[in-house]
Design an enzyme around this catalytic site. Sequence first.
Site, PDB file in Angstrom:
ATOM      1  N   ASN A 105       0.796  -1.216   0.000  1.00 41.16           N
ATOM      2  CA  ASN A 105       0.000   0.000   0.000  1.00 41.16           C
ATOM      3  C   ASN A 105       0.837   1.278   0.000  1.00 41.16           C
ATOM      4  O   ASN A 105       0.438   2.286  -0.581  1.00 41.16           O
ATOM      5  CB  ASN A 105      -0.926  -0.017   1.228  1.00 41.16           C
ATOM      6  N   TYR A 165       2.250  13.706 -12.760  1.00 42.76           N
ATOM      7  CA  TYR A 165       2.089  12.352 -12.218  1.00 42.76           C
ATOM      8  C   TYR A 165       2.939  11.316 -12.952  1.00 42.76           C
ATOM      9  O   TYR A 165       2.844  10.128 -12.668  1.00 42.76           O
ATOM     10  CB  TYR A 165       0.617  11.948 -12.267  1.00 42.76           C
ATOM     11  N   LYS A 172       3.313   2.912 -11.195  1.00 41.39           N
ATOM     12  CA  LYS A 172       2.096   2.123 -10.987  1.00 41.39           C
ATOM     13  C   LYS A 172       1.840   1.201 -12.181  1.00 41.39           C
ATOM     14  O   LYS A 172       1.366   0.069 -12.011  1.00 41.39           O
ATOM     15  CB  LYS A 172       0.902   3.054 -10.768  1.00 41.39           C
TER      16      LYS A 172
END
Length: 290
Positions: A105, A165, A172
């Site tokens: 996480n 980002y 990711k």
Amino acid sequence: MASESGTAGGTPAAEAWAADKVALITGSSRGIGRTLALSLADKGGSVVVNYKVNEDLAKEVVAGIEERGGRAIAVQADMESPEDIDRLFDAAGEEFGRLDYFVDNAAAAAFKLIKDLKLHHLDRSYAMNIRSFVLGAQRAVELMTDGGRIVTLSSYGSIRAYPTYASLGAAKAALEAYVRYMAVEFAPAGINVNAVNGGIIESDSSAYFYGVGGMPGLDVVLPKIPKGRMGTVKEVADTVEFLLEPRSEYITGQSLVVDGGLTVVSPPFFDDAGPELRLPGGDAAAASDA
């Protein structure tokens, strides 16, 4: 352990699917990780609570788990450090002897345009987001002697491009690729590997991101989402929890999207259309859903 009345830690047996299970959740002193840890305790689970800085918050989570009848330990570990990762999993093995769930996480990166990314930004993003997941999964598999589940938290930046980002979004995307490879390699050991791809979630992280200079406000962004609102940490934690449950046993190698429809729309947006094309209810429907 279930009692004669069919409960685990006071939880009805039908809901105690995590009884005698052990989860390690990185970054679980707050946000999605904290919510998931407490929810697993409600189902009879025990948790290794990981934190980097805030020991007090981690202790609060441990206390909450114990109040729900579960066992828990808090372990400080910086997921950028391979030595800390080893220490984290060593502590889990020493305390519980095994692991059933590993939830990756914790995440961090510099929110900058690509032209402004320095070498140390790239190195830290790789170490924190990609390397930590692979090293953690390797250690988790060693402790999953009777099968298990691995879930990583991704985001819509893995499949969409938006300002500042790139560093985290690319990381990711790499995580989701690793999920597919791990799902194949770990399947013979009875280990499922999946990702949860979140949209704009109401959390400390999104508050920080939308505080970046020049970033458009949420009042501009949210109307573009079909659901018309931010997601909650509970909605993401619930999805992760589903992937840990027995009923998701046949799901592996997948990225489950939790984004209120954000990634299924594209320009021209209904919100920008004239009255004759705007969806019935419009802003009122979005507001009532929130």
